[in-house]
Motif scaffolding. Structure first.
Motif, short mmCIF file in Angstrom:
data_model
loop_
_atom_site.label_atom_id
_atom_site.label_comp_id
_atom_site.label_asym_id
_atom_site.label_seq_id
_atom_site.Cartn_x
_atom_site.Cartn_y
_atom_site.Cartn_z
N THR A 19 39.06 29.10 45.93
CA THR A 19 38.38 30.03 45.03
C THR A 19 39.42 31.07 44.64
O THR A 19 40.47 31.20 45.27
CB THR A 19 37.17 30.75 45.68
N PHE A 20 39.10 31.86 43.61
CA PHE A 20 40.05 32.88 43.17
C PHE A 20 40.13 34.07 44.13
O PHE A 20 40.92 34.98 43.93
CB PHE A 20 39.73 33.37 41.75
N LEU A 21 39.33 34.03 45.21
CA LEU A 21 39.42 35.05 46.26
C LEU A 21 40.03 34.49 47.54
O LEU A 21 40.02 35.15 48.56
CB LEU A 21 38.02 35.60 46.57
N GLY A 22 40.56 33.28 47.47
CA GLY A 22 41.07 32.62 48.66
C GLY A 22 40.08 31.55 49.12
O GLY A 22 39.00 31.40 48.55
N PRO A 23 40.42 30.78 50.16
CA PRO A 23 39.53 29.70 50.61
C PRO A 23 38.15 30.25 51.01
O PRO A 23 38.05 31.28 51.68
CB PRO A 23 40.26 29.12 51.82
N ARG A 24 37.11 29.55 50.56
CA ARG A 24 35.74 29.92 50.87
C ARG A 24 34.93 28.65 51.10
O ARG A 24 35.30 27.58 50.61
CB ARG A 24 35.09 30.72 49.73
N PRO A 25 33.79 28.74 51.82
CA PRO A 25 32.92 27.57 51.95
C PRO A 25 32.45 27.09 50.58
O PRO A 25 32.26 27.90 49.66
CB PRO A 25 31.74 28.09 52.78
N ALA A 26 32.25 25.78 50.43
CA ALA A 26 31.88 25.21 49.14
C ALA A 26 30.65 25.88 48.54
O ALA A 26 30.56 26.06 47.32
CB ALA A 26 31.63 23.70 49.30
N LEU A 78 30.15 43.62 43.99
CA LEU A 78 30.89 44.58 44.82
C LEU A 78 31.85 43.87 45.78
O LEU A 78 32.96 44.35 46.03
CB LEU A 78 29.92 45.44 45.62
N GLU A 79 31.41 42.75 46.33
CA GLU A 79 32.28 41.98 47.22
C GLU A 79 33.56 41.58 46.50
O GLU A 79 34.67 41.69 47.06
CB GLU A 79 31.55 40.74 47.73
N ARG A 80 33.42 41.13 45.27
CA ARG A 80 34.60 40.71 44.50
C ARG A 80 35.48 41.90 44.13
O ARG A 80 36.70 41.85 44.24
CB ARG A 80 34.17 39.95 43.24
N VAL A 81 34.84 42.98 43.70
CA VAL A 81 35.60 44.18 43.31
C VAL A 81 36.40 44.71 44.51
O VAL A 81 37.57 45.07 44.38
CB VAL A 81 34.67 45.26 42.75
N ALA A 82 35.76 44.74 45.68
CA ALA A 82 36.43 45.28 46.87
C ALA A 82 37.65 44.46 47.24
O ALA A 82 38.67 45.02 47.69
CB ALA A 82 35.45 45.32 48.04
N ILE A 83 37.59 43.14 47.05
CA ILE A 83 38.73 42.28 47.37
C ILE A 83 39.83 42.40 46.33
O ILE A 83 41.02 42.44 46.65
CB ILE A 83 38.27 40.81 47.50
N GLN A 84 39.44 42.48 45.06
CA GLN A 84 40.41 42.44 43.98
C GLN A 84 40.95 43.82 43.59
O GLN A 84 41.99 43.90 42.92
CB GLN A 84 39.79 41.77 42.76
N ALA A 85 40.28 44.88 43.98
CA ALA A 85 40.69 46.23 43.57
C ALA A 85 42.10 46.56 44.05
O ALA A 85 42.46 46.28 45.19
CB ALA A 85 39.70 47.26 44.11
N GLY A 86 42.87 47.15 43.16
CA GLY A 86 44.21 47.59 43.53
C GLY A 86 45.26 46.51 43.53
O GLY A 86 46.42 46.76 43.88
N ARG A 109 37.57 18.74 46.93
CA ARG A 109 38.01 19.59 48.05
C ARG A 109 39.38 20.19 47.77
O ARG A 109 40.28 20.19 48.62
CB ARG A 109 38.02 18.79 49.35
N LEU A 110 39.52 20.73 46.59
CA LEU A 110 40.82 21.25 46.16
C LEU A 110 41.20 22.49 46.96
O LEU A 110 40.35 23.32 47.30
CB LEU A 110 40.79 21.58 44.67
N GLU A 111 42.48 22.62 47.22
CA GLU A 111 43.02 23.77 47.91
C GLU A 111 43.89 24.62 46.99
O GLU A 111 44.42 25.64 47.42
CB GLU A 111 43.83 23.31 49.13
N GLU A 112 44.03 24.18 45.74
CA GLU A 112 44.85 24.90 44.78
C GLU A 112 44.08 25.05 43.47
O GLU A 112 43.11 24.33 43.21
CB GLU A 112 46.17 24.16 44.53
N TYR A 113 44.53 25.95 42.66
CA TYR A 113 43.91 26.25 41.37
C TYR A 113 43.84 25.02 40.47
O TYR A 113 44.78 24.22 40.40
CB TYR A 113 44.73 27.35 40.67
N LEU A 114 42.72 24.86 39.80
CA LEU A 114 42.52 23.81 38.80
C LEU A 114 42.44 24.47 37.43
O LEU A 114 41.61 25.36 37.21
CB LEU A 114 41.23 23.04 39.08
N ASP A 115 43.28 24.04 36.51
CA ASP A 115 43.25 24.57 35.16
C ASP A 115 41.93 24.14 34.51
O ASP A 115 41.65 22.94 34.43
CB ASP A 115 44.43 24.02 34.36
N PRO A 116 41.11 25.09 34.04
CA PRO A 116 39.83 24.71 33.41
C PRO A 116 39.99 23.75 32.24
O PRO A 116 39.06 22.99 31.93
CB PRO A 116 39.26 26.06 32.95
#
Length: 251
Positions: free
Chosen positions: A104-111, A152-160, A56-63
């Motif tokens: 997640t790399f897009l912010g918190p999301r459901p598991a 598209l969902e990812r592109v729309a969030i990350q674009a710009g 249940r991590l809330e921060e980035y995990l180094d692969p």
């Protein structure tokens, strides 16, 4: 869609490509990679997602810190390791709860977000492996169409981000139309730049550029796996708009 079942099936199909393959085979669509590196990338990614969900991590995990993140040297054992990582993610989501928020790399999301993400990651990398050995690649049209949507969902969030230019300039629009029967509105996407952001919807329409073809071909073209000229996709409108979109979108 049952994402967990689709993900496990896709993982199995991906694994089969490695069973009798030369592990040193280069993967042209992932420059500098071999089959060994492609398998490790996918398998470690599944275990990375599983650990994020399980803990249940809330921060980035180094692969590089993922438990069991390196495949065994024996090819047969490596395939078992690959399939075990997918199972580990599905089990982690079930135990943690599909709606439990995690990093997640897009912010918190459901598991459960991670299963859908890994499904489409694996599908496109299966295409990489198939293309590398001159094999055929087929994908259920509903999964391919959902792959376009997820992309598209990812592109729309990350674009710009970080001042990067948007893939579409003001006044330009793009329309994608999957011709597979039965997809309905899930097989259409209209994209536009709106006040410095990308907006898209499952709507029929025209665009500065429009692409019409099978959902799998649209997914592979959009993710730069196959040049448009090598597909059965028909393009209408300004080709430069499409090329700029490709140049400014990641995968």
């Amino acid at each position: 869609m049952d994402y967990a079942s689709a993900f496990l099936s896709e993982n199995s199909a991906f694994a089969e490509l490695f069973r009798d393959a030369d592990q040193s085979t280069p993967v042209p669509t992932c420059p500098g990679w071999t089959f060994t590196q492609l398998l490790r990338h996918v398998g470690r990614g599944d275990r990375w997602a599983a650990q994020i969900v399980r803990d249940r991590l809330e921060e980035y995990l180094d692969p590089r810190d993922v438990e069991g993140g390196k495949p065994p040297p024996d090819p047969a054992d490596a395939i078992s390791w690959l399939q075990g990582g997918a199972r580990r993610l599905v089990d982690a989501v079930e135990l943690t709860g599909v709606e439990t928020p995690v990093w997640t790399f897009l912010g918190p999301r459901p598991a459960n977000w991670w299963i859908r993400r890994r499904l489409h990651e694996t599908a496109v990398h299966r295409a990489d492996a198939a293309l590398a050995i001159g094999g055929e690649f087929t994908l259920d049209p509903a999964i391919a169409a959902d792959g376009v949507t997820e992309w598209l969902e990812r592109v729309a969030i990350q674009a710009g981000r970080d001042g990067a230019p948007l893939p579409l300039e003001d006044g330009h629009t793009m329309h994608l139309h999957a011709t597979d029967p039965g997809l309905g509105e899930a097989g259409e996407w209209s994209i536009a730049a709106d006040d410095g952001r990308l907006a898209w919807s499952h709507e029929h329409g025209k665009g500065s550029v429009a692409l019409r073809g099978g959902a799998t071909e649209l997914l592979l073209a959009a993710t730069r796996r196959v040049p448009l000229a090598d597909t059965g996709i028909a393009m209408f409108g300004d080709e430069a708009v499409w090329q700029k979109w490709l140049d400014r979108t990641p995968f």
